[in-house]
Design an enzyme around this catalytic site. Sequence first.
Site, PDB file in Angstrom:
ATOM      1  N   ARG A 102       0.829  -1.052   0.054  1.00 42.99           N
ATOM      2  CA  ARG A 102      -0.122   0.128   0.013  1.00 42.99           C
ATOM      3  C   ARG A 102       0.854   1.297  -0.091  1.00 42.99           C
ATOM      4  O   ARG A 102       1.967   1.373   0.739  1.00 42.99           O
ATOM      5  CB  ARG A 102      -0.945   0.032   1.189  1.00 42.99           C
ATOM      6  CG  ARG A 102      -1.921  -0.992   1.241  1.00 42.99           C
ATOM      7  CD  ARG A 102      -2.826  -0.995   2.584  1.00 42.99           C
ATOM      8  NE  ARG A 102      -3.560   0.270   2.624  1.00 42.99           N
ATOM      9  CZ  ARG A 102      -3.118   1.073   3.553  1.00 42.99           C
ATOM     10  NH1 ARG A 102      -2.322   1.098   4.381  1.00 42.99           N
ATOM     11  NH2 ARG A 102      -3.996   2.213   3.760  1.00 42.99           N
ATOM     12  N   LYS A 116       4.014  -9.060  10.888  1.00 37.16           N
ATOM     13  CA  LYS A 116       3.324  -9.214   9.779  1.00 37.16           C
ATOM     14  C   LYS A 116       3.718 -10.539   8.751  1.00 37.16           C
ATOM     15  O   LYS A 116       4.747 -10.781   8.499  1.00 37.16           O
ATOM     16  CB  LYS A 116       3.707  -7.822   8.657  1.00 37.16           C
ATOM     17  CG  LYS A 116       2.906  -7.822   7.347  1.00 37.16           C
ATOM     18  CD  LYS A 116       2.988  -6.487   6.658  1.00 37.16           C
ATOM     19  CE  LYS A 116       2.084  -6.412   5.342  1.00 37.16           C
ATOM     20  NZ  LYS A 116       2.315  -5.165   4.822  1.00 37.16           N
ATOM     21  N   ARG A 158      -0.232   1.425  20.031  1.00 37.09           N
ATOM     22  CA  ARG A 158       0.528   2.260  21.207  1.00 37.09           C
ATOM     23  C   ARG A 158       0.434   2.231  22.496  1.00 37.09           C
ATOM     24  O   ARG A 158      -0.729   1.354  22.996  1.00 37.09           O
ATOM     25  CB  ARG A 158       0.225   4.144  20.920  1.00 37.09           C
ATOM     26  CG  ARG A 158      -1.317   4.331  21.288  1.00 37.09           C
ATOM     27  CD  ARG A 158      -1.562   5.850  20.849  1.00 37.09           C
ATOM     28  NE  ARG A 158      -2.891   6.244  21.406  1.00 37.09           N
ATOM     29  CZ  ARG A 158      -3.322   6.448  22.409  1.00 37.09           C
ATOM     30  NH1 ARG A 158      -2.572   6.536  23.678  1.00 37.09           N
ATOM     31  NH2 ARG A 158      -4.602   6.755  22.755  1.00 37.09           N
TER      32      ARG A 158
END
Length: 343
Positions: free
Chosen positions: A136, A201, A340
Site C-alpha cells: 500500500r 506481519k 500504542r
Amino acid sequence: MPKRVAGRARATKPAPLVARAFRELADGRFHSGEELAGRLGVSRSAFWKAVRTLRALGTPLEAVRNRGYRLERATEPLDAGSISGQLPREVRECVVRLETEWSVGSTNTALLERGGVAIGATEVLLTEYQTAGRGRRGRSWLAPPGGAICLSLSWTFREVPPDLGALGLVIGVCALRALEALDVRNVALKWPNDLVIDARKLGGVLIDLRAESAGPAYVVIGIGLNIALGEQVLSKIAQLGAPAVDLASVCSAAPSRNAVAAGLVGECVRGLREFERRGLKAFGDAWRNADTLRGRAVEVRAAEGSTARGFARGIDLHGALILETPAGVQRFISGDVSVRAVE
C-alpha cells in the site's frame, strides 16, 4: 461460464539460467558446481554467476568446499500445473489463465496492463521474484525467490459494488480461510490489509481498481504471503520498522507453496462470488473474530496526513475503522494504524 483456455496453467517464458539453477537447488541438498553446470548445459563460470545472482536477490545459499552448493532451506518452486490441479473444479473452470513467472516488476501492475477479464472469469499470475514489488502507498515488498507467495488475480464486477472499498477486508478473510484449511493457526487480521501473527506481519493485500461511475469494475487483487524469508531478510524488514514473520518460523513444517497458492486462489474466487451477492455483511463476523486491533489503544495516520489517537472499536457495516477518541467517535476508510501504549 467463462470459456476455458487450453494450456492456461503454464510458465509463460523460457526460464533464465538463474531460475533453472534455483530449481536444481530447491531440494536443499548439496550439489557440486560441476555437476549442476553439466546438468544445465552451461560453463562453471556461467553457473557461478547464477549463484551470485541468487545471493544478490536474498536467497540464503551455502557454498562448501568439496561439497558444493545448497539452499539453506529446501523450497518448492512455484508450478502452474500443480496449482491448477489443486483447485476445486468450480474454481478451475473460471480460471482463463494461470501463469508462473520467474520474475516480473509487479504482478498487480502486469495484470493491470493486460486489461479486464470477462465477468465471472479470473486470470492469475504468480512470480518467484518481483523487481518492483509494492504494498500500500507505494511501499516496497521484500521477498527473495522461494521465500514467499507473490500472487495477483483479476476480477470484473458487473457493476461497482456498494462495499467495494471494503474488498481488502474481504480478501483478508479469504486468505485467513485458506491458511486455516492448511492447518495454519493463530493468524489475525489488522485493519486495513494485513495478516499478522503476534503483531508481526505475515502478509498483506493490495487492491488496484479501474472503474467508471457506472458499469463494470475491474480489480486486480494482490496477495503477498511470507513462507520462508530467512533471518537476513526478516532482519532487514525489521530495520525498516515493520517486524515480519514467516510460516517457516511458526509452523512445525511450512505448508507447500503450491498448496498455499491454490488455497488462496480458491478462497478468493469463492469470496468474490459471495461478495457480489451479499457484500461485506457476508464476511463481517469472520473479520471481527480475527480483528487484532479491537479494544486496543492505537494511532491512526489518515491518508491526508492527519493523526488521531484512541481505542479501536472494530469496523462498521462498510468496513471503516471505528476509533473512539476523547473528541468523540471517528471513522476512517483508509489509513495506517499502529498500536500504542496506553497513556
